[in-house]
Design a protein around this motif. Structure first.
Motif: not given
Length: 648
Positions: A612-631
Motif C-alpha cells: 500500500r506504500h509508494i515505492f521509490n525504485i532507483s529514483g523513480r516512484k511507483f504505485y504497487c499493485q502486488q508483491l509476491k513472496y516465496d518460501v
C-alpha cells in the motif's frame, strides 16, 4: 524454518516446503493477502489430530473459519483464516487468506444483507421523527423525511404531485410554518443513511471502523437509502443483496476502497482520490534489483478504478428515461445552442433562452393572442433536436447570475398532443440526460452502478409549499409512479412510456438529505410567506414542471417550468458528467498515474514491504499493485517480485 499454527495448534509442515504468498493492494483490487495452496501431510499424527480424521468416509463436517498463522524466524508471514480446499487419506490442501482476501471470504457470496442482524431503530414517536429532520448522521442513523410511496403526477406530465399522492413521513403543511411537524396519521418510514448501513454491516461481520471517509465527507455522509418498507429493522430497509455486492456497489458509487487490518479486525474506508496522500515511501536501491525489469505496455487499467464507461443501471420508468439516455439513441440527437437573451433571472429560470431558440428569435411568439403554442413548438416536439442553454452572457452588467445548466432541454409535451380522460396536456420543456452515462469510445470497459439517484418530484403547490421529494420505487405494496399515456415520434414521444416498471429489486436508491429550510435557491430570496420544509435531492440542479390550468392565473404557456439551483455549500450532485458531479468530485484519479504500463521488478529485501506504500525504485516512484513472496526449501526467500504502475 516456516511454521504453521491452526487455532493455536501446531501443524507440521514438510521441511522442504515451497509455497507462494501474495500481498495485493486494495487500491487496485478487492483482494488482499493470501497464500497459494499449502500441502499438509496427514500421515503425521499431530496433523491428523488437527484435521480431525476428516479423510474418513463417516466424517462429513469440515472445520471452517479457523485462525491460521504462518510464521518464521523473521516474524509473522501471514495471519488470517484457513480455507480447507481438499482432503484425502494422505494429505490436506489449504489456503490462508488475510486482510481484504479474508474479508471477502468471510462475507462470501452466500451472506445476504437481510440475514445479518443490523439492529432496530426502535419505537419512533412523532417527536423522535421530528428531531431526526433537524439532525444528521451520526446523531441519527435515519431520517424521517417525506418520501413518495405512490406518486400521482398532475395531468400525467411533468413532476408536480397531485394532492392524492401517497406520502410517508408526511408533514403538516401549515401556511408560513417556521417549524416542521409530521401529520399524526402519517406512516412513519425511517430512511437510513448509507453510511449507517455500511457501519452496521461491518459491525455485524465482526469488524470495527478505524477510519470512515464516507462519514468524513460532507456530501457522501448526507446520502440516504430511499425505500417504502414499513419497518424499523435496518436489514429490512435495504434490498436483499449479497454483502459482497453491497460493499462493491458502495465502493464504486462513493469512490472508496475498504482496507482491512486482519490483526486489529478493523476496516479503513479510504477515498481513491486521497489513498496515497499520506502514504509512506519504500526505498529500493539499484543494486538490490535482481535481473531484468519487465515492462508491459498498453495494458487495460483496473475496471474498479478508472470509470471509463460508467452508467447508472436505472429501471425503466418514465422519469428515469429522461434522466439518462441510451448512448446510441443520444447520438441521433441534433443539438442547438441558445442565445443568451433573457434579461432577468425569472425569465432565465423559465428557460426563456430555449424558447427564443425554438421560436427562431421571434419574440412575438411569447405572447400569442390565444396563449397557444405556435407551430414552431409543435415542430420542435416532433423533431430530434435538443437545446443547450449554457452560453455565457455577453453583458457583464446584468445583475442576475446564470445557473449551471449543463444539460440539454427538449419539448416534453405540447398542448393537445396527449389528451386522455378529457385532460389536455400543456406545453412543457424538460431537461434530459442529467444522470446520463460517461462514455469513452477508446475502451470497451463498462461499469454499471446499481445504487442510483432517486427520482425527484415536487409537492403539490399551495400556501407557498413547493419542494422536492424522492419517489420510493421499492417498498411494501404498490409503490412507484402512476402515469398517463402518450404517443408520437419526437424525442419526448420516443422516450415516454405509459406505464412504469414494477419496483426494481435490482436497485437501491440514494439521495442527499439536506435538512430543514425554505428550499432556497440561487437568485431568489424567500420571505416570511414561505414555510420551512425537509429537503431531499438528487442534485442541486432541479427542474419543476407545473400542471395545466395556469394560464387562467396569468401565466403564459411557456412559463410552466422552472429550473433552480439549490443554495448549499458542497457538490451535492449525483450526476456523472457535470462539473460538480460524481466523476469530478469522487472518481477521477490523479493524472500523474500511468495505468497503461505495468512494470514487474524483482528485488532483494531482508524485510517485509507494504504493497500500500509508494515505492521509490532507483529514483523513480511507483504505485504497487502486488508483491509476491516465496518460501523455498522451508525458508522465506529474501527476493520479492513486485508489480508496479509508474508515476508520470
Amino acid at each position: 524454518m516456516i511454521k504453521l499454527l491452526i487455532d493455536g495448534s501446531e501443524v507440521h509442515l514438510a521441511a522442504d516446503i515451497s509455497l507462494e504468498f501474495y500481498d495485493r493492494n486494495p487500491f487496485f483490487t478487492s483482494e488482499g493477502q493470501h497464500t497459494l495452496d499449502i500441502d499438509i501431510s496427514l500421515a503425521d499424527p499431530v496433523n491428523a489430530v488437527v484435521y480431525n480424521a476428516m479423510h474418513r468416509i463417516d466424517v462429513t463436517r469440515r472445520p471452517q473459519n479457523r485462525q491460521a498463522i504462518l510464521y518464521c524466524e523473521k516474524g509473522v508471514i501471514i495471519k488470517g483464516t484457513e480455507i480447507i480446499l481438499e482432503i484425502n487419506e494422505r494429505s490436506a490442501k489449504i489456503q490462508i487468506v488475510s486482510g481484504n482476501s479474508e474479508f471477502n471470504y468471510l462475507v462470501g457470496g452466500d451472506r445476504y444483507l437481510r440475514d445479518l442482524d443490523l439492529g432496530d431503530a426502535g419505537t419512533i414517536t412523532a417527536e423522535t421523527a421530528r428531531r431526526s429532520l433537524y439532525s444528521h448522521y451520526p446523531e441519527f442513523d435515519y431520517v424521517c423525511t417525506p418520501v413518495v410511496a405512490k406518486a400521482k403526477i398532475a395531468n400525467g406530465i411533468g413532476n408536480e404531485l397531485r394532492s392524492s399522492s401517497t406520502i410517508y413521513n408526511e408533514v403538516n403543511e401549515v401556511a408560513k410554518a417556521t417549524t416542521v411537524n409530521l401529520k399524526s396519521d402519517t406512516t412513519i418510514c425511517p430512511q437510513p443513511y448509507l453510511v449507517a448501513i455500511v457501519t452496521r454491516v461491518l459491525k455485524a461481520l465482526g469488524y470495527t471502523i478505524a477510519y470512515d471517509a464516507i462519514a468524513a465527507n460532507v456530501e457522501l455522509s448526507r446520502l440516504i437509502l430511499v425505500h417504502g418498507y414499513k419497518t424499523t429493522k435496518y436489514n429490512k430497509m435495504v434490498e436483499n443483496w449479497t454483502v459482497s455486492d453491497f460493499i462493491s456497489e458502495v465502493e464504486n458509487l462513493c469512490g472508496v476502497c475498504f482496507v482491512v487490518d486482519n490483526m486489529a479486525k478493523s476496516v479503513e474506508i479510504q477515498t481513491v482520490r486521497d489513498y496515497y496522500k499520506s502514504a509512506a515511501v519504500e526505498h529500493i536501491k539499484q543494486n538490490d534489483i535482481i535481473g531484468d525489469i519487465n515492462k508491459q505496455y498498453d495494458q487495460d487499467p483496473p475496471d474498479n478504478l478508472v470509470y471509463h464507461n460508467v452508467a447508472y443501471k436505472f429501471p425503466s420508468t418514465d422519469i428515469y428515461k429522461f434522466y439518462a439516455l441510451d448512448p446510441d439513441f443520444e447520438k441521433r440527437i441534433t443539438y442547438e445552442s441558445c442565445m443568451p437573451v433573457a434579461d432577468n433571472m425569472d425569465k432565465y429560470c423559465k428557460l426563456y433562452n430555449v424558447w427564443y431558440q425554438i421560436f427562431g428569435g421571434d419574440t412575438d411568439l411569447f405572447n400569442t393572442s390565444d396563449n397557444k403554442p405556435p407551430q414552431a413548438v409543435r415542430s420542435a416536439y416532433h423533431s430530434m433536436v435538443a437545446y443547450n442553454d449554457n452560453t455565457k452572457r455577453p453583458n457583464p452588467d446584468l445583475t442576475y447570475i446564470g445557473l449551471p445548466l449543463e444539460f440539454p432541454f427538449i419539448v416534453r409535451s405540447v398542448e393537445g398532443t396527449g389528451v386522455k380522460d378529457g385532460v389536455s396536456y400543456c406545453t412543457r420543456l424538460t431537461m434530459i440526460n442529467q444522470f446520463g452515462p460517461r462514455v469513452d469510445d477508446t475502451t470497451s470497459d463498462k461499469m454499471e452502478l446499481r445504487l442510483v439517484p432517486v427520482e425527484n418530484v415536487f409537492s403539490h403547490l399551495h400556501d407557498y409549499y413547493w419542494y422536492p421529494m424522492p419517489i420510493c420505487e421499492n417498498g411494501d405494496g404498490d409503490v412507484g409512479t402512476e402515469t398517463d399515456e402518450d404517443a408520437g415520434k419526437g424525442i419526448a414521444e420516443r422516450l415516454y412510456n405509459s406505464t412504469s416498471e414494477a419496483a426494481a429489486k435490482d436497485n437501491m436508491y440514494v439521495g442527499f438529505y439536506m435538512g430543514v429550510s425554505k428550499f432556497e435557491c440561487n437568485g431568489e430570496t424567500k420571505d416570511d410567506k414561505y414555510p420551512v420544509v425537509p429537503v431531499t435531492i438528487n442534485s442541486r440542479l432541479q427542474m419543476v414542471s407545473r400542471p395545466s390550468g395556469q394560464p387562467s392565473l396569468g401565466y403564459k404557456y411557456w412559463e410552466l417550468q422552472r429550473v433552480m439551483y439549490v443554495n448549499a455549500d458542497g457538490n451535492y450532485d449525483l450526476s456523472i458528467n457535470s462539473t460538480t458531479g460524481m466523476y469530478v468530485t469522487h472518481w477521477q484519479i490523479p493524472q500523474e498515474l500511468d495505468l497503461t504500463t505495468v512494470y514487474t521488478i524483482r528485488f532483494r529485501s531482508l524485510q517485509r514491504r507494504d504493497a500500500r506504500h509508494i515505492f521509490n525504485i532507483s529514483g523513480r516512484k511507483f504505485y504497487c499493485q502486488q508483491l509476491k513472496y516465496d518460501v523455498v526449501g522451508g525458508r522465506l526467500s529474501d527476493i520479492i517480485e513486485g508489480t508496479f504502475y509508474p508515476l508520470k
